[in-house]
Design a protein around this motif. Structure first.
Motif, PDB file in Angstrom:
ATOM      1  N   PRO A  34      16.386 -18.867 -11.386  1.00 36.12           N
ATOM      2  CA  PRO A  34      17.155 -18.683 -10.146  1.00 36.12           C
ATOM      3  C   PRO A  34      17.650 -17.257  -9.921  1.00 36.12           C
ATOM      4  O   PRO A  34      17.937 -16.875  -8.777  1.00 36.12           O
ATOM      5  N   VAL A  35      17.714 -16.467 -10.986  1.00 41.71           N
ATOM      6  CA  VAL A  35      18.160 -15.083 -10.824  1.00 41.71           C
ATOM      7  C   VAL A  35      17.165 -14.303  -9.975  1.00 41.71           C
ATOM      8  O   VAL A  35      17.530 -13.350  -9.271  1.00 41.71           O
ATOM      9  N   ILE A  36      15.876 -14.707 -10.016  1.00 41.09           N
ATOM     10  CA  ILE A  36      14.873 -14.038  -9.180  1.00 41.09           C
ATOM     11  C   ILE A  36      15.279 -14.121  -7.719  1.00 41.09           C
ATOM     12  O   ILE A  36      15.189 -13.133  -6.978  1.00 41.09           O
ATOM     13  N   ALA A  37      15.708 -15.312  -7.284  1.00 38.08           N
ATOM     14  CA  ALA A  37      16.107 -15.474  -5.886  1.00 38.08           C
ATOM     15  C   ALA A  37      17.283 -14.566  -5.547  1.00 38.08           C
ATOM     16  O   ALA A  37      17.328 -13.975  -4.454  1.00 38.08           O
TER      17      ALA A  37
ATOM     18  N   GLN B 295      14.930  -3.432  15.723  1.00 36.65           N
ATOM     19  CA  GLN B 295      14.234  -4.689  15.960  1.00 36.65           C
ATOM     20  C   GLN B 295      13.696  -5.191  14.627  1.00 36.65           C
ATOM     21  O   GLN B 295      13.095  -4.407  13.872  1.00 36.65           O
ATOM     22  N   ILE B 296      13.894  -6.487  14.336  1.00 30.87           N
ATOM     23  CA  ILE B 296      13.473  -7.037  13.059  1.00 30.87           C
ATOM     24  C   ILE B 296      12.800  -8.385  13.276  1.00 30.87           C
ATOM     25  O   ILE B 296      13.341  -9.245  13.980  1.00 30.87           O
ATOM     26  N   LEU B 297      11.627  -8.560  12.658  1.00 29.38           N
ATOM     27  CA  LEU B 297      10.918  -9.831  12.637  1.00 29.38           C
ATOM     28  C   LEU B 297      10.898 -10.313  11.198  1.00 29.38           C
ATOM     29  O   LEU B 297      10.219  -9.745  10.348  1.00 29.38           O
ATOM     30  N   ASP B 298      11.674 -11.360  10.909  1.00 27.19           N
ATOM     31  CA  ASP B 298      11.861 -11.850   9.543  1.00 27.19           C
ATOM     32  C   ASP B 298      11.087 -13.154   9.383  1.00 27.19           C
ATOM     33  O   ASP B 298      11.521 -14.214   9.843  1.00 27.19           O
ATOM     34  N   ILE B 299       9.928 -13.089   8.714  1.00 25.00           N
ATOM     35  CA  ILE B 299       9.053 -14.256   8.560  1.00 25.00           C
ATOM     36  C   ILE B 299       9.275 -14.880   7.180  1.00 25.00           C
ATOM     37  O   ILE B 299       9.217 -14.192   6.162  1.00 25.00           O
ATOM     38  N   GLY B 300       9.515 -16.191   7.180  1.00 25.69           N
ATOM     39  CA  GLY B 300       9.875 -16.876   5.943  1.00 25.69           C
ATOM     40  C   GLY B 300      11.335 -16.654   5.624  1.00 25.69           C
ATOM     41  O   GLY B 300      11.718 -16.481   4.464  1.00 25.69           O
TER      42      GLY B 300
ATOM     43  N   SER C 239       9.971 -11.287   2.838  1.00 20.56           N
ATOM     44  CA  SER C 239      10.771 -11.312   1.620  1.00 20.56           C
ATOM     45  C   SER C 239      10.582 -12.634   0.894  1.00 20.56           C
ATOM     46  O   SER C 239      11.063 -13.676   1.338  1.00 20.56           O
ATOM     47  N   GLY C 240       9.839 -12.596  -0.219  1.00 19.32           N
ATOM     48  CA  GLY C 240       9.683 -13.784  -1.048  1.00 19.32           C
ATOM     49  C   GLY C 240       8.901 -14.905  -0.398  1.00 19.32           C
ATOM     50  O   GLY C 240       9.117 -16.067  -0.736  1.00 19.32           O
ATOM     51  N   ILE C 241       7.970 -14.587   0.504  1.00 19.37           N
ATOM     52  CA  ILE C 241       7.221 -15.641   1.190  1.00 19.37           C
ATOM     53  C   ILE C 241       5.727 -15.575   0.911  1.00 19.37           C
ATOM     54  O   ILE C 241       5.078 -16.605   0.737  1.00 19.37           O
TER      55      ILE C 241
ATOM     56  N   HIS D  52       7.723  -9.882  -3.923  1.00 22.48           N
ATOM     57  CA  HIS D  52       6.729 -10.823  -4.434  1.00 22.48           C
ATOM     58  C   HIS D  52       6.932 -11.062  -5.922  1.00 22.48           C
ATOM     59  O   HIS D  52       7.289 -10.151  -6.677  1.00 22.48           O
ATOM     60  N   PHE D  53       6.647 -12.301  -6.379  1.00 22.97           N
ATOM     61  CA  PHE D  53       6.570 -12.576  -7.813  1.00 22.97           C
ATOM     62  C   PHE D  53       5.585 -11.614  -8.468  1.00 22.97           C
ATOM     63  O   PHE D  53       4.505 -11.353  -7.936  1.00 22.97           O
ATOM     64  N   LEU D  54       5.941 -11.124  -9.647  1.00 24.39           N
ATOM     65  CA  LEU D  54       5.127 -10.123 -10.335  1.00 24.39           C
ATOM     66  C   LEU D  54       4.634 -10.631 -11.680  1.00 24.39           C
ATOM     67  O   LEU D  54       5.416 -11.105 -12.511  1.00 24.39           O
TER      68      LEU D  54
END
Length: 276
Positions: free
Chosen positions: A58-61, A83-88, A167-169, A200-202
């Protein structure tokens, strides 16, 4: 495929569909591990599947959320993005993107995109009467539809610089779903002067990465692909990287609130690129 947004502009009068409780939701699982309240037993079981593999997972989140916070602050305060488009985007939580952006400039426009209809319901309540912010239900796997959505094009001028947040999607797209093509469609649509933040997960050749990936895939959530440095770097093809480039999440412009000793330091990466 898109419901209308929960915001001041173009708010839908249609009720969002009831949550699908036959399978866990990525948005609700992340809400759970971030300490939120918008989740169900099926989501908690899925989260436990990867926490059994790595209790510190959970620390990753949390580290990713901190990276997003620092990235948005840079984009609005230093790069001048409005302007921001936040997907996921996930469910509303502490440090929402529009809150971070509006702390610098209240006129900054934000569109949240998520494929979980629960995000629409909660966003509608949170953003009621806010003409600068909207939410739509849409899927990252259909990037052209997102870019053409009338709510997106009605609130954002996509011919002018904007920030694309992933971000994280992208880590939840399998290789066979062509994540590089999906991101490429979104990246190529950026105008000159636009930015993309991606985390991203690494898989940095550490045994914990493979163990945790199996926890995500087999523990109930069913998605969660760890990728190496070069695989993640490909998402930024054609963009000029903002210093310090693609790095471990907590190494991207750390501030006083960035953990100095995160137990998952080598399991998550992120960066910001600029279209030139």
């Amino acid at each position: 495929m898109n419901d209308r947004p929960a915001g001041g502009r173009g708010t839908s009068q249609d009720d969002p569909p009831a949550p699908d409780l036959s399978r866990p939701s990525i948005a609700r699982v992340y809400d759970y591990v971030l300490g939120g309240k918008q989740h169900f037993e099926i989501d908690r079981r899925a989260a436990q599947g990867f926490m059994d593999a790595l209790p510190d997972a959970p620390v990753i989140a949390k580290d990713n959320r901190n990276l997003l916070r620092r990235g948005v602050r840079h984009l609005v305060e230093e790069a001048g993005i409005r302007q921001i488009l936040d997907i996921g985007s996930g469910l509303p939580t502490e440090g929402n993107v529009h809150d971070l952006a509006h702390a610098v400039d209240p006129s900054t426009r934000v569109v949240y995109v998520d494929n979980d209809p629960g995000v629409l319901a909660h966003g509608r309540a949170l953003l009621a009467g806010d003409p600068t912010t909207a939410v739509i239900t849409a899927d990252l796997r259909e990037p052209a539809a997102i870019l053409a959505d009338p709510v997106v094009t009605g609130l954002l001028d996509l011919s002018r610089p904007y920030a694309l947040l992933l971000s994280g999607i992208v880590q939840h797209l399998a290789d066979e779903e062509d994540p590089w093509g999906v991101v490429g469609t979104l990246r190529e649509a950026l105008p000159v002067g636009g930015y993309m933040l991606l985390s991203h997960f690494l898989d940095d050749d550490e045994p914990r990465a493979a163990k945790l990936e199996r926890g995500f895939l087999d523990g109930g959530l069913g998605t969660g692909r760890f990728r190496g440095w070069e695989e993640i770097r490909r998402f930024f093809d054609g963009l000029e990287m903002v210093e310090p480039g693609l790095v471990y999440a907590n190494d991207w412009r750390p501030d006083a609130a960035t953990p100095a000793d995160s137990p998952v330091h080598t399991l998550y990466a992120g960066g910001v690129g600029r279209k030139v």
